[in-house]
Design an enzyme around this catalytic site. Structure first.
Site, PDB file in Angstrom:
ATOM      1  N   PHE B 243      -6.141  -1.086  10.500  1.00 11.93           N
ATOM      2  CA  PHE B 243      -6.236  -2.487  10.055  1.00 11.93           C
ATOM      3  C   PHE B 243      -7.660  -3.018  10.106  1.00 11.93           C
ATOM      4  O   PHE B 243      -7.878  -4.215  10.251  1.00 11.93           O
ATOM      5  CB  PHE B 243      -5.284  -3.371  10.861  1.00 11.93           C
ATOM      6  CG  PHE B 243      -3.892  -2.816  10.971  1.00 11.93           C
ATOM      7  CD1 PHE B 243      -3.111  -2.667   9.827  1.00 11.93           C
ATOM      8  CD2 PHE B 243      -3.362  -2.415  12.186  1.00 11.93           C
ATOM      9  CE1 PHE B 243      -1.836  -2.134   9.899  1.00 11.93           C
ATOM     10  CE2 PHE B 243      -2.085  -1.877  12.264  1.00 11.93           C
ATOM     11  CZ  PHE B 243      -1.322  -1.741  11.130  1.00 11.93           C
ATOM     12  N   ALA B 513      -6.310   3.791  -1.724  1.00  9.42           N
ATOM     13  CA  ALA B 513      -5.346   4.462  -2.610  1.00  9.42           C
ATOM     14  C   ALA B 513      -5.900   4.642  -4.020  1.00  9.42           C
ATOM     15  O   ALA B 513      -5.895   5.762  -4.544  1.00  9.42           O
ATOM     16  CB  ALA B 513      -4.023   3.701  -2.618  1.00  9.42           C
ATOM     17  N   LEU B 619       1.569   3.728  -7.365  1.00 13.77           N
ATOM     18  CA  LEU B 619       1.575   5.186  -7.349  1.00 13.77           C
ATOM     19  C   LEU B 619       2.839   5.729  -6.692  1.00 13.77           C
ATOM     20  O   LEU B 619       3.432   6.694  -7.156  1.00 13.77           O
ATOM     21  CB  LEU B 619       0.328   5.699  -6.622  1.00 13.77           C
ATOM     22  CG  LEU B 619      -0.989   5.213  -7.246  1.00 13.77           C
ATOM     23  CD1 LEU B 619      -2.162   5.486  -6.315  1.00 13.77           C
ATOM     24  CD2 LEU B 619      -1.213   5.868  -8.600  1.00 13.77           C
ATOM     25  N   LYS B 690      -4.367  -0.211  -8.613  1.00 15.75           N
ATOM     26  CA  LYS B 690      -5.105  -1.014  -7.640  1.00 15.75           C
ATOM     27  C   LYS B 690      -4.370  -0.928  -6.303  1.00 15.75           C
ATOM     28  O   LYS B 690      -3.212  -0.515  -6.254  1.00 15.75           O
ATOM     29  CB  LYS B 690      -5.219  -2.469  -8.118  1.00 15.75           C
ATOM     30  CG  LYS B 690      -6.069  -2.604  -9.390  1.00 15.75           C
ATOM     31  CD  LYS B 690      -6.243  -4.041  -9.870  1.00 15.75           C
ATOM     32  CE  LYS B 690      -5.046  -4.541 -10.605  1.00 15.75           C
ATOM     33  NZ  LYS B 690      -5.339  -5.731 -11.459  1.00 15.75           N
ATOM     34  N   VAL B 692      -2.579  -2.087  -2.666  1.00 11.62           N
ATOM     35  CA  VAL B 692      -1.659  -3.137  -2.220  1.00 11.62           C
ATOM     36  C   VAL B 692      -1.669  -3.307  -0.704  1.00 11.62           C
ATOM     37  O   VAL B 692      -0.919  -4.097  -0.168  1.00 11.62           O
ATOM     38  CB  VAL B 692      -0.201  -2.851  -2.671  1.00 11.62           C
ATOM     39  CG1 VAL B 692      -0.103  -2.889  -4.172  1.00 11.62           C
ATOM     40  CG2 VAL B 692       0.308  -1.539  -2.107  1.00 11.62           C
ATOM     41  N   GLU B 694      -3.478  -4.707   1.416  1.00 15.49           N
ATOM     42  CA  GLU B 694      -3.813  -5.992   2.020  1.00 15.49           C
ATOM     43  C   GLU B 694      -3.148  -7.159   1.302  1.00 15.49           C
ATOM     44  O   GLU B 694      -3.058  -8.261   1.844  1.00 15.49           O
ATOM     45  CB  GLU B 694      -5.330  -6.160   2.033  1.00 15.49           C
ATOM     46  CG  GLU B 694      -5.973  -5.056   2.844  1.00 15.49           C
ATOM     47  CD  GLU B 694      -7.478  -5.138   2.943  1.00 15.49           C
ATOM     48  OE1 GLU B 694      -8.014  -4.626   3.936  1.00 15.49           O
ATOM     49  OE2 GLU B 694      -8.118  -5.678   2.027  1.00 15.49           O
TER      50      GLU B 694
END
Lengths: 192, 733
Positions: B243, B513, B619, B690, B692, B694
């Site tokens: 985190f 990612a 994905l 793109k 995800v 956060e």
């Protein structure tokens, strides 16, 4: 259990840490069905005995203070925080860890359900969650009530509220609780 | 591979493996306890010693003496390393405060010594025998609130100064001017920072660690120990959560390396849980003043966001204004981040740094503004959507479907049936409330490399120093290679987290990612080109990969046949081009929450949460959903319970363990629903994806806060919404 205080020099008033350091014990207990005998420093927690001495590192140390539940194992059929109990207190006991529940190529139904429903992310709390999840279903079946149990004289139903309450000693900072719920409910129904 | 223009159609679009919900390939290891985390690597080095740190008991000043004689004489102790025995060690460029060395204390629980012993028990006991004397600095400052009116801007110029905010705000018929506060937060990942270090006879250092950014840890260790990168190896295959807390080098690896150097044996160090909040980084506290002016129809004409936070000198604090230049339309804008040097521990990135705190405030302000306008907060946001950078209208968003998120979310949630009178809906003792908020998080990309091996048996191996911090990297990388090579996911082995592999994006900023899979895509393209060459210089673009075979001009050959004479390897990296600066790339979501507040006790129970997300190609929907629900859980914590309590007299976080710092537990989480829009963003990556990781955290705390207001009629602008803040004012039972 045998305890041997090899160094008797410590006088009253000497540093207790120094004195304790001299105290070692031989402990025998059953781990995942196998009798184990280890000679350890008396200060060793069950958690560190498993991780450092028996090298069963599936049981995790998240806080070492009984706050997170990552170290949950089963002792004599009941789940405990293994960081809150000393190994020398477990002499003669039967201990089950995540490694005894299933292996990567032979997962237990709860382990498989966690994989199927993504009931984890980083994986660090996961062994403790799975030990707790299995124990929760056993506790409900055994009629052990929780804070949210209504009628104490009736058979306890497996509900989401019961599971949530009983799983709340195992923190998951990745926040996979909702997926764990799906996995636990699936196992509770005996579904494949 | 240079990624210099938006992606066209490519093999990743087939969607035979990518885009399909795929259980994690590392799942059986994790669920059976066989995934090896840093402190557990008994197998990598013989005769490991245990190190236990000693931490500073003051927040600012100098060490005058460290007496380690008793500790050195204690049973089992092999060495004691004292900070005062050496100069300040170098740090990574991203770190603000050094980790060890010298006599200066810059924050509470700074590491001042390390006891190395034959066992953890011996090291821990002896650490209590180390006596440290300090000369505490009397003038220290730990309280952000005293700087509200005097703090300096982060930069000489505002981040955004467009039009004439002051005039437009003064003229606006409907205005809001409120101040919101968010507290310091700690990452509280489940695995403490931990490292095992070993030096070899040639002075090379190996560190088995828990890090989000392998290459940054290599760089940090080079700086601390004056080494060249080829003298350092870092290995971090499993990370028990990060985190942001494990982005840069931390004290565990530095101390382990020092201990190993002093003893000539491998040394392992884990930061004790009670030391983590103060020894490592945290999300800074913020004080945010937001002003919005709108015309009577609800169009925003003026918006200003003044975001104050704190840092150790040289740091960035928490830029709570990060999203405000871009999220909503409005011709006159003034965005002014401000920063104060405090002597608290090092403030640094925590999941969605900036937006997480900023949206906690902005999205309450939007709710308040909608109420002033008498508008549905969903419609107010839709009206003020923008498809371009509001401060630079010739710069469009690459792909923005925020309005769709709002509309779909409202439909699915049953927003039309919400409680519309704050404090007006009650079920027995429970006040019922509904709230929503928007979410915005930038979609960063980072250059990323990978190596692909096609083995003689026709299966593939991917190697990259990318990390999987719970994000699902192992699986999406396997999916990417499988898609590109026509294999099943089970025919791809993924090896991560080792600095001997190509440097990747690493994990952070939700760039991991999209970036790391783009790097794997690039390596696979190169492998396909090599295969085309071996098939007689056919056009690589004409190859069709499926079921472990490749077809060229009607002729089908198995991959095993192609690699029969020996493994074929291909390495490449994706380099993202400057064209990405010409567009705004971001992710969006709309959050909806229903909760109940007990009229007698003020207890808040969240009943259901819904997020509708727009983040390009998803994905792996299974693990992406987990990222989002996990972010929502963390945001629920931010709304209702999480706060590092500052001792403003002595300068430390008082609730520095998992008992005092409360995070959501299972009983706090009821129904969670996540919807991903079926969108693609060709400007982002070759996979049009793109991140995800956060997004789920962004905005959700404000949705909870807005629902809380809707339930109680009491507007709280000071997070977290603990019951002491409402108890006095709750309606009569």
């Amino acid at each position: 259990m045998t305890t041997d205080m090899t160094d008797q020099r410590s006088a009253p008033g000497a540093d207790p840490g120094d004195r304790a350091a001299q105290m070692r014990s031989t402990v025998r207990f059953t781990v995942n069905g196998e009798m184990r005998e280890i000679e350890i420093d008396n200060r060793t927690t069950l958690l560190d005995a498993l991780r450092e001495h028996l090298r069963l590192t599936g049981t995790k140390k998240g806080c070492d203070h009984g706050q997170c539940g990552a170290c949950t194992v089963i002792v004599n059929g009941r789940r405990v925080n293994s960081c809150l109990t000393l190994a020398v207190m477990q002499d003669g006991h039967e201990i089950e860890t995540i490694e005894g529940i299933g292996a990567p190529d032979a997962l237990d139904p709860m382990q498989a359900a966690f994989v199927e429903h993504d009931g984890y992310q980083c994986g660090y709390c996961t062994p403790g969650q799975i030990c707790s999840a299995r124990a929760v279903l056993d506790e409900i079946a055994a009629g052990i009530p929780s804070h949210v149990t209504g009628d104490l004289s009736a058979r306890i139903e497996i509900t989401e509220d019961e599971i949530r309450e009983r799983m709340s000693g195992n923190i998951c900072r990745c926040g996979a609780y909702a997926n764990m719920m799906t996995a636990i409910l699936q196992v509770s129904r005996g579904a494949p | 591979m240079d990624f210099n223009e938006p992606a066209g159609t490519n093999p990743a679009d087939r969607g035979t493996v990518l885009g399909k919900s795929t259980p994690r390939i590392d799942g059986p290891l994790k669920t059976s306890g066989h995934a090896p985390y840093a402190y557990e690597r008994h197998d990598v080095a013989e005769d490991q010693l245990a190190g236990y740190p000693v931490f500073s008991a003051i927040a600012r000043g100098r060490i005058t003496r460290i007496d380690s004689a008793a500790a050195e004489a204690a049973p089992g102790v092999v060495a004691v390393i004292r900070s005062t025995d050496m100069d300040v060690l170098g740090k990574h460029g991203m770190n603000v405060v050094p980790h060890f060395g010298g006599d200066e204390i810059r924050h509470y629980h700074q590491a001042v010594a390390l006891v190395v012993a034959e066992s953890f028990e011996a090291a821990r006991a002896a650490s209590g025998l180390v006596r440290v004397a300090y000369d505490a600095e009397g003038h220290a400052d730990y309280d952000l609130s005293t700087h509200r009116d005097t703090a300096m801007a982060r930069k000489a110029e505002p981040d955004q100064d467009v039009g004439d905010f002051a005039a437009a705000f003064a003229e606006a018929p409907v205005t809001l001017d409120e101040t919101y506060t968010t507290p310091c937060q700690t990452h509280a990942m489940m695995e403490p920072h931990a490292s095992i270090a070993q030096w070899d006879e040639e002075g090379r250092l190996t560190v088995w660690s828990s890090t989000q950014m392998v290459n940054w840890l290599v760089e940090g260790l080079c700086s601390a120990f004056d080494l060249d990168p080829d003298q350092v190896r870092v290995d971090s295959p499993f990370i028990g959560g990060g985190f942001g807390s494990k982005l840069f080098m931390r004290a565990d690896s530095v101390l382990a390396a020092l201990g190993a150097r002093a003893t000539g044996r491998p040394v392992k160090v884990a930061l004790p849980r009670p030391a983590i909040a103060n020894n490592t980084t945290h999300r800074a506290r913020t004080i945010q003043r937001i002003r919005i002016g709108a015309d009577r129809d609800g169009r925003i004409t003026a918006i200003a966001h003044d975001g104050l936070s704190h840092t150790q000198p040289g740091g960035d604090g928490e830029n709570s204004t990060a999203q405000t230049p871009f999220f909503y339309a409005g011709a006159n804008r003034l965005i002014t981040p401000r920063l104060v040097d405090l002597h608290l521990p090092e403030a640094h990135a925590m999941r969605a740094p900036g937006e997480a705190s900023g949206l906690m405030a902005l999205e309450i302000a939007m709710d308040e503004m909608a109420e002033k306008l008498g508008m549905d907060p969903v419609e107010f946001r839709i009206l003020n959507d923008t498809q371009v950078d509001p401060g630079q209208p010739d710069r469009p968003f690459s792909d923005r479907n925020f309005v769709t998120c709002l509309r779909q979310g409202a439909d699915r949630f049953g927003w039309a049936d919400r409680n519309t009178t704050p404090g007006g809906r009650r079920e027995g003792m429970w006040l019922i409330g509904h709230g929503m908020a928007g979410a915005y998080r930038g979609a960063l990309t980072m250059n990323s490399g990978a190596l692909v091996r096609l083995r003689p048996d026709g299966t593939a191996v991917v190697e990259t120093d990318m990390t999987d911090i719970g994000t699902g990297s192992y699986t999406i990388i396997a999916q990417t290679a499988a898609e590109m090579l026509g294999l099943g996911v089970d025919q791809v082995e993924v090896r991560l987290g080792d600095s001997r592999y190509p440097v990747s994006s690493g994990s952070g900023g939700q760039f991991g990612a999209p970036s790391s899979t783009a790097g794997v895509y690039a390596a696979c393209v190169k492998l396909r080109e090599e295969i085309a060459r071996r098939l007689g210089n056919v056009d690589a673009g004409s190859l069709d990969f499926a079921d472990g075979r490749v077809t060229a001009s009607g002729r089908s050959t198995s991959l095993a046949e192609i690699a029969a004479d020996g493994e074929i390897t291909a390495e490449d990296k994706v380099a993202f081009g400057e064209f990405q600066d010409d567009v705004l790339m971001a992710t969006f979501a709309a959050h909806f929450v229903e909760l109940a507040v007990h009229a007698g006790t003020g207890e808040t129970r969240v009943r259901r949460m819904l997020a509708v997300c727009d983040a390009g190609r998803i994905l792996n929907p299974l693990s992406a959903r987990s990222q989002v629900i996990g972010g929502m859980v963390m945001g629920l914590g931010a709304a209702l319970m999480e706060e590092l309590a500052i001792d403003t007299g002595r300068g430390f976080f008082a609730n520095h363990d998992l008992a005092g710092y409360e995070v959501p537990v299972h009983a706090d989480i009821a129904s969670q629903e996540v919807v991903f829009l079926d969108t693609l963003d060709p400007a982002s990556t070759p996979l049009k994806a793109k991140g995800v990781g956060e997004l789920g955290l962004c905005g959700i705390a404000a949705a909870v806060a807005n629902a809380h207001y809707n339930a109680t009629g009491l507007r709280i602008r000071d997070y977290p919404l603990t019951l002491d803040k409402v108890l006095e004012e709750l309606p009569a039972i």
